[in-house]
Each structure stands twice: as C-alpha cells, then as structure tokens.
Write an enzyme that holds these catalytic residues in place. Structure first.
Site, mmCIF file in Angstrom:
data_model
loop_
_atom_site.group_PDB
_atom_site.id
_atom_site.type_symbol
_atom_site.label_atom_id
_atom_site.label_comp_id
_atom_site.label_asym_id
_atom_site.label_seq_id
_atom_site.Cartn_x
_atom_site.Cartn_y
_atom_site.Cartn_z
ATOM 1 N N TYR A 1 -47.074 55.019 -32.692
ATOM 2 C CA TYR A 1 -46.871 54.385 -33.992
ATOM 3 C C TYR A 1 -47.265 55.342 -35.105
ATOM 4 O O TYR A 1 -48.306 56.008 -35.045
ATOM 5 C CB TYR A 1 -47.695 53.097 -34.046
ATOM 6 C CG TYR A 1 -47.810 52.490 -35.413
ATOM 7 C CD1 TYR A 1 -46.679 52.228 -36.177
ATOM 8 C CD2 TYR A 1 -49.044 52.160 -35.948
ATOM 9 C CE1 TYR A 1 -46.776 51.684 -37.439
ATOM 10 C CE2 TYR A 1 -49.163 51.594 -37.203
ATOM 11 C CZ TYR A 1 -48.019 51.364 -37.950
ATOM 12 O OH TYR A 1 -48.124 50.817 -39.199
ATOM 13 N N LYS B 1 -48.069 41.353 -34.183
ATOM 14 C CA LYS B 1 -46.809 41.433 -33.453
ATOM 15 C C LYS B 1 -46.654 40.255 -32.477
ATOM 16 O O LYS B 1 -46.615 39.118 -32.904
ATOM 17 C CB LYS B 1 -46.733 42.785 -32.748
ATOM 18 C CG LYS B 1 -47.096 43.984 -33.647
ATOM 19 C CD LYS B 1 -46.277 44.071 -34.916
ATOM 20 C CE LYS B 1 -46.414 45.389 -35.651
ATOM 21 N NZ LYS B 1 -47.748 45.718 -36.157
ATOM 22 N N ASP C 1 -53.032 51.113 -26.165
ATOM 23 C CA ASP C 1 -52.435 50.198 -27.129
ATOM 24 C C ASP C 1 -51.431 49.337 -26.370
ATOM 25 O O ASP C 1 -50.397 49.829 -25.906
ATOM 26 C CB ASP C 1 -51.742 50.999 -28.238
ATOM 27 C CG ASP C 1 -51.220 50.112 -29.363
ATOM 28 O OD1 ASP C 1 -50.867 48.952 -29.083
ATOM 29 O OD2 ASP C 1 -51.147 50.591 -30.509
#
Length: 384
Positions: free
Chosen positions: A107, A204, A179
């Site tokens: 990310y 999310k 993650d």
C-alpha cells in the site's frame, strides 16, 4: 465461560465475541459509550478499569476483544486508522539504527510511512520480494527487527508464504508483521501460521460498508500486547466509540460478505482473462497465478480484489476507470459496493519512482456483493 471460547466456528465468534449483552437493560448490542471520562469510586478507585476514554472505552474494549478472538491472538488493539496502527507498531518495535524489510508491493501509504516518516528518525529499510524467502533472507541485516508482509498484496495481489517467512524472521530474531487487510481473518489467520503481529485497516472488509475509518493490531505474545497498549495510550490515536461500534456491526456479517466478495471476484477474474483488451489478470484464485498454490494452502478462499492490465497503456487504463458505471471510481476497498481505481494516479501515487512503482496500465477492482452479472456487463462496456 469467556466469549472467546463460545465456539471454534468463525461465524459464531464474529457475532458473539466481545458482544456481551448489556447488564443493565439486556440489550444484545453493546452500547456506544460516547463519553470522555468516568466517575471514580474514590481516588484511584476505577470502576471496571475505566478512567478516561483515550486509555480505555467499553465500546472499544468490545471491539478489541472481538478482534483478538477472530485472529486467535492474545491482545487486540483498535486505532483511528490503519496507518495509526502501523505507526504505533513501528515506534514500539523500533529504535534509531534498526532495520526493516518491506515488500516490493505494498500500500502506498505504508511505503510513505517508511520512506518519509520513520526514516527521519533513523530507521532504515530495504525492499525484497516477500514471495521469495531467499530474497527476504538476503535482505535481512544484523539490525533487522521486523519483516513486513502484505498477502495478498496491494495492488498486484502477490502472495507470500506466511509459514515459510515466519521461519526466516525467527532465525534472524525479527518479528514477522502481516497486513491481513485484503484477506480478513475469515479468509486467513496469520498468527496461526507463525506471524507475530497482524495489521488491519478496519476501514476495509472488517467495517465493510464504507462508513468508518479505523485500524487494528492483533498480537500473539501477551507481553508485546501490553507494550503496544502502553504506546497506544501514550500516543493517543485510538478508535472512537462510534467508529468501534460501526466496525463491530460490520464484523457480524464478515463471513457471508467475504463469501460473496470471493465468488463475484472469481467470476470477474475469469471474464477478464478472456477479454481481448486485457493483457494480464492478477487474482490468486486463477490457477496460472504464481502464488495460487500458496494461497490455496493458507486461505479459505481468494478474496474480492482483482487487478488487471489493459492494452493501450496508462490513458487506456484511466479511460476504463472513467467509463465504469456500476463500479464506483474511488479509493479504498472492501465495501459492499464495487469500486474501481487507477493505482498509479490514486492510491499508489506516493510510490512513483521507487522500487514499488506500479504499472501505469494497471486497474484495481474491489469487487462488491452486487449481482455479478451487472458487474460483468459494466466491465465489458467500460473496456469497450
């Protein structure tokens, strides 16, 4: 009996862990304790352990207990955002002069945190392909304190063998951080595979409705959990009670949502592989994906994220994003509605010019839970 041990079945734990009925009214949903401070029973006499909502809040406690149960951890901690959780973790684990191995696909906000923030106080980092344990081992130095992994990764949907990397990290005396945002604990539980810390953007899939921002850490080791809790309070970027309540509500339907996300994404990926304008499809559920076997081994299903590349380069990819109608053009992911974006210009603009730069012709999809035929038709018209 603790809520955490009601059942070994995920769906039941998701609904019940931390969600104790209100002792005063019997309400089956934990209240939103929209409060900053608490009346004490005399000086130092904390009622239930609560004194100030930065330190602890009952609604946040319910969420943190739920998170720990879902990931099979000893301690869960909820934060104001995923990056706030990452920042707390890094400042807890690291000191100036330490080193971290980060993935070659991650990310953009995580990369920015390492490259522009953490590095300013003397922490070094290097990039490795985390799908290759030998490459990670080669990147480790005597000062490496953590190995950072995203699996599936963002936005190229790379897969890392968590169990294999746990051995590599342990040999080096480093913590393995995973993650788990793209998978969620329903599809993958990194602690059971040897990870030390799990990171989530609760914004999310955990929240699941694009109406809350939050982050989380879940750890296996109780002592590390206590240390992180100290820093969480000292730094203060905690999840507010309303945000914690929204995530708790979202988690109750996580299992059924993830099943639908995964089913729809598999159909979308299969269609894209047959489209004349698509040059490459990135989805771990496809047998030709290089990480397919590892994903099948460590995941319940393959998730709702699909990326693909189109002929015609960057401008063609941007045009596909602009032409979509059912897929909403927007950043973020994991909500019930389908989203489409151009990572190079949007979520991953911060990695431009780095080793993590993403292909200019890449489109990323967060496949929602709408009728899949509508999603397929929308993509076909957007591709032209």
């Amino acid at each position: 009996m603790s809520d955490r041990h009601i059942s070994q079945h995920f769906e039941t734990v998701a609904i019940h862990a931390g969600n104790t009925a209100d002792p005063l009214t019997g309400a089956v949903v934990p209240p939103i304790y929209q409060v900053s401070t608490y009346k004490q029973d005399g000086v130092g006499g904390l009622r239930g352990g609560y004194e100030y909502s930065r330190s602890a809040n009952p609604t946040r406690t319910a969420l943190e207990e739920n998170l720990a149960a879902l990931e099979g951890g000893s301690r869960g901690l909820a934060f104001a955002s995923g990056l706030a959780a990452e920042d707390c973790l890094l400042r807890t684990l690291l000191s100036p002069g330490d080193h971290v191995v980060i993935p070659n696909d991650a990310y953009g906000g995580t990369f920015r945190l390492f490259a522009k923030v953490v590095s300013r106080w003397g922490v070094e980092w290097s990039v490795a392909d985390t799908s290759d344990p030998a490459a990670v081992r080669a990147a480790i130095t005597p000062r490496t304190k953590a190995v950072w992994v995203e699996t599936p990764s963002n936005p190229l949907l790379g897969i890392t063998d968590i169990a294999a990397l746990s051995h590599v990290a342990r040999e080096a005396g480093a913590k393995l951080v995973v993650d788990n945002t793209f998978a969620s604990p329903y599809l993958q539980q990194p602690l059971a595979l040897g990870a030390d810390v799990v990171v989530h953007s609760l914004t999310k899939y955990m929240g699941g409705h694009s109406d809350v921002v939050g982050g989380a850490l879940v750890v296996a080791d109780q002592a590390l959990g206590e240390e992180l809790a100290y820093h969480q309070n000292a730094m203060g970027a905690v999840a507010g009670p309303m945000d914690a309540w929204l995530v708790l509500r979202g988690i109750k339907t996580l299992a059924v949502r993830m099943d639908r996300h995964s089913e729809n994404a598999a159909r979308v990926a299969e269609m894209l592989t047959r489209h004349a304008r698509v040059t490459r499809v990135l989805y771990p559920g496809l047998p030709e994906h290089p990480g397919h076997e590892t994903a099948a081994k460590q995941m319940r299903s393959f998730g709702g994220m699909v990326s693909f590349q189109v002929e015609g380069g960057e401008e063609a990819a941007v045009e596909v994003c602009n032409r979509a109608k059912v897929f909403t053009l927007g950043e973020s992911l994991g909500g019930v509605e389908s989203l489409i974006e151009h990572p190079g210009r949007m979520t991953h603009a911060s990695v431009a010019g780095s080793l993590l730069e993403v292909p200019a012709d890449l489109v990323r999809l967060s496949v929602g839970i709408e009728n899949v035929d509508d999603l397929l038709e929308d993509l076909k018209q957007a591709l032209g």
